[in-house]
Design a protein around this motif. Structure first.
Motif, mmCIF file in Angstrom:
data_model
loop_
_atom_site.group_PDB
_atom_site.id
_atom_site.type_symbol
_atom_site.label_atom_id
_atom_site.label_comp_id
_atom_site.label_asym_id
_atom_site.label_seq_id
_atom_site.Cartn_x
_atom_site.Cartn_y
_atom_site.Cartn_z
ATOM 1 N N UNK A 39 4.790 -1.835 -1.167
ATOM 2 C CA UNK A 39 5.453 -2.214 -2.360
ATOM 3 C C UNK A 39 4.978 -1.506 -3.607
ATOM 4 N N UNK A 40 3.727 -0.931 -3.444
ATOM 5 C CA UNK A 40 3.116 -0.106 -4.546
ATOM 6 C C UNK A 40 3.370 1.494 -4.266
ATOM 7 N N UNK A 41 4.073 2.070 -3.457
ATOM 8 C CA UNK A 41 4.122 3.300 -3.022
ATOM 9 C C UNK A 41 4.571 4.077 -4.186
ATOM 10 N N UNK A 42 3.957 5.367 -4.373
ATOM 11 C CA UNK A 42 4.339 6.488 -5.395
ATOM 12 C C UNK A 42 4.217 5.904 -6.719
ATOM 13 N N UNK A 43 3.056 5.134 -6.990
ATOM 14 C CA UNK A 43 2.520 4.686 -8.205
ATOM 15 C C UNK A 43 1.819 5.726 -8.951
ATOM 16 N N UNK A 44 2.410 6.122 -10.251
ATOM 17 C CA UNK A 44 1.685 7.279 -10.957
ATOM 18 C C UNK A 44 0.374 6.809 -11.401
ATOM 19 N N UNK A 45 -0.412 7.896 -11.709
ATOM 20 C CA UNK A 45 -1.797 7.685 -12.159
ATOM 21 C C UNK A 45 -1.752 6.499 -13.230
ATOM 22 N N UNK A 46 -2.805 5.557 -13.329
ATOM 23 C CA UNK A 46 -3.076 4.476 -14.212
ATOM 24 C C UNK A 46 -4.212 3.775 -14.030
ATOM 25 N N UNK A 47 -4.774 2.958 -14.718
ATOM 26 C CA UNK A 47 -6.124 2.194 -14.797
ATOM 27 C C UNK A 47 -6.250 1.788 -13.539
ATOM 28 N N UNK A 48 -5.151 1.014 -13.051
ATOM 29 C CA UNK A 48 -5.452 0.249 -11.645
ATOM 30 C C UNK A 48 -5.533 1.466 -10.336
ATOM 31 N N UNK A 49 -4.772 2.464 -10.507
ATOM 32 C CA UNK A 49 -4.972 3.532 -9.369
ATOM 33 C C UNK A 49 -4.937 5.083 -10.267
ATOM 34 N N UNK A 50 -6.399 5.385 -10.629
ATOM 35 C CA UNK A 50 -6.684 6.608 -11.253
ATOM 36 C C UNK A 50 -5.906 7.847 -10.938
ATOM 37 N N UNK A 51 -5.405 7.961 -9.452
ATOM 38 C CA UNK A 51 -4.868 9.119 -9.200
ATOM 39 C C UNK A 51 -3.476 8.689 -8.512
ATOM 40 N N UNK A 52 -2.944 7.682 -8.588
ATOM 41 C CA UNK A 52 -1.884 7.067 -8.143
ATOM 42 C C UNK A 52 -2.095 6.595 -6.890
ATOM 43 N N UNK A 53 -0.986 6.310 -6.276
ATOM 44 C CA UNK A 53 -0.843 5.990 -4.804
ATOM 45 C C UNK A 53 0.346 7.022 -4.060
ATOM 46 N N UNK A 54 0.057 7.010 -2.888
ATOM 47 C CA UNK A 54 0.797 7.813 -1.914
ATOM 48 C C UNK A 54 1.920 7.114 -1.227
ATOM 49 N N UNK A 55 2.806 7.670 -0.422
ATOM 50 C CA UNK A 55 3.944 7.000 0.000
ATOM 51 C C UNK A 55 4.042 6.016 1.054
ATOM 52 N N UNK A 56 2.502 5.553 1.287
ATOM 53 C CA UNK A 56 2.264 4.459 2.318
ATOM 54 C C UNK A 56 1.569 3.346 1.254
ATOM 55 N N UNK A 57 1.450 3.782 -0.102
ATOM 56 C CA UNK A 57 0.766 2.586 -1.232
ATOM 57 C C UNK A 57 -0.604 2.749 -1.251
ATOM 58 N N UNK A 58 -1.302 3.902 -0.401
ATOM 59 C CA UNK A 58 -2.749 4.129 -0.554
ATOM 60 C C UNK A 58 -3.168 4.620 -1.559
ATOM 61 N N UNK A 59 -4.360 4.214 -2.143
ATOM 62 C CA UNK A 59 -4.983 4.757 -3.329
ATOM 63 C C UNK A 59 -5.501 6.221 -3.128
ATOM 64 N N UNK A 60 -5.046 7.129 -3.769
ATOM 65 C CA UNK A 60 -5.304 8.466 -3.599
ATOM 66 C C UNK A 60 -6.778 8.647 -4.126
ATOM 67 N N UNK A 61 -7.261 8.143 -5.130
ATOM 68 C CA UNK A 61 -8.655 8.548 -5.450
ATOM 69 C C UNK A 61 -9.621 7.895 -4.386
ATOM 70 N N UNK A 62 -9.324 6.821 -3.760
ATOM 71 C CA UNK A 62 -10.273 6.293 -2.387
ATOM 72 C C UNK A 62 -10.191 7.316 -1.356
#
Length: 282
Positions: A39-62
Motif C-alpha cells: 500500500x505504501x510502495x514508491x513513496x518519495x523520500x519523507x520524514x517517515x521514510x528518509x530515502x523513500x520506499x521501493x516497489x514492495x513498500x520496503x524502507x530504502x534507508x533500512x
C-alpha cells in the motif's frame, strides 16, 4: 604535533558513517526489511521514510543499512583472503629471488599474472557455473583476484629491503629466509600493505556490487546495493530515488575509502608528505 591530513579526516568520517550504519543494522533498522507494505510502495523520500520506499513498500534507508553491511562484510573477508595468501607468497618469492631461487620466483609470479589476467567478475561467473550464485562464491572470486595484487606488492617492497645491512646481520645470526621475511621485512612494508588494503577494499565493494547487479553476488532476501540498482533501472523515471540512493551509497563508500587511503599514505610515509608540502609551498 603535526595535524592529520584533511584527506584522512574526510575519508575517515565518510567511512565511519557507513561502518556505523552497518554495525547498527545488526541490532536495529528503522523498518523491517523483510516486511512488505504494498500500500505504501514508491513513496518519495519523507520524514517517515528518509530515502523513500521501493516497489514492495520496503524502507530504502533500512535496506541501505543492511546492504552496506553485506557489502562491507564481503569486501573485508575477500581482501583478508587476498592479504593472507598473497603477502606470504610475495615474501617467499622475494626471498627466493634474492637468494638464488629465480625459478621459484618466476613460477610464482607467472602464476599470479595468470590469475590477475582474469577479472573478478569473469572469475565469479566461472565459479558460479560450478557452485551456483551466492555471497560465499563472490567472496572466493574477489579474494582470489586480490591474491596477485598483494603478492606483487609485497614482493616488490621486500626486494628493496633484502640488501640492507640489518637483513645481512640477521642472516649471519643464522635466521632462515622466511623467518627474516616475517620478523624483519614484513614490519617494514606493513604500512604499504595497509594503504593498499584500503584501495583494494574500495575495489572489492565495486566488484561485490557488480556481481550482485548481474545476480551472482548476495542473494535474496538479503539486500544488496548492486541488486537494488538492477531492480530499480526500469523505475528511474517515476522513482529516481531507487537508483540515486544505492548508487550514491556505492560511490560514497568507494570515494571515502580512496580518500582515506590517500590520507593514510601521507601519514605512514612522512617523506611523501614532506614532498607534497614542499610542492604546495612552492
Amino acid at each position: 604535533m603535526n595535524k592529520l591530513p584533511l584527506s584522512f579526516i574526510i575519508g575517515g568520517i565518510v567511512t565511519l558513517v557507513f561502518v556505523l550504519a552497518a554495525a547498527i543494522s545488526f541490532i536495529w533498522t528503522p523498518y523491517d526489511i523483510t516486511q512488505l507494505d504494498i500500500a505504501n510502495k514508491f513513496q518519495a523520500p519523507s520524514l517517515a521514510h528518509l530515502f523513500g520506499t521501493d516497489h514492495f513498500g520496503r524502507d530504502v534507508f533500512s535496506m541501505i543499512m543492511v546492504g552496506s553491511r553485506n557489502a562491507i562484510a564481503v569486501s573485508l573477508i575477500a581482501v583478508g583472503i587476498g592479504m593472507a595468501i598473497g603477502v606470504p607468497l610475495g615474501l617467499w618469492a622475494a626471498a627466493k629471488r634474492m637468494n638464488g631461487g629465480h625459478f621459484v620466483d618466476e613460477m610464482l609470479m607467472r602464476g599470479n599474472d595468470l590469475i590477475f589476467a582474469f577479472p573478478s567478475l569473469l572469475m565469479a561467473i566461472l565459479i558460479t557455473a560450478v557452485f551456483g550464485p551466492g555471497a560465499i562464491n563472490a567472496i572466493i572470486a574477489i579474494g582470489i583476484f586480490n591474491i596477485p595484487v598483494f603478492a606483487r606488492m609485497s614482493r616488490g617492497a621486500a626486494m628493496g629491503i633484502w640488501p640492507r645491512e640489518y637483513i645481512m646481520a640477521a642472516r649471519v645470526c643464522g635466521k632462515g629466509d622466511m623467518r627474516i621475511s616475517f620478523e624483519h621485512i614484513l614490519p617494514n612494508i606493513f604500512n604499504l600493505l595497509i594503504v593498499q588494503a584500503t584501495i583494494q577494499f574500495s575495489i572489492a565493494i565495486i566488484a561485490e556490487a557488480s556481481l550482485s547487479y548481474v545476480g551472482l553476488g548476495t542473494q535474496p532476501p538479503n539486500p544488496s546495493l548492486g541488486r537494488m540498482l538492477n531492480e530499480a533501472q526500469t523505475m528511474v523515471f517515476f522513482a529516481p530515488w531507487l537508483v540515486y540512493v544505492p548508487g550514491g551509497a556505492i560511490v560514497s563508500m568507494v570515494v571515502g575509502l580512496n580518500i582515506l587511503g590517500d590520507g593514510l599514505r601521507d601519514i605512514l610515509d612522512p617523506k611523501l608528505r614532506i614532498r607534497s608540502d614542499e610542492n604546495v609551498a612552492a
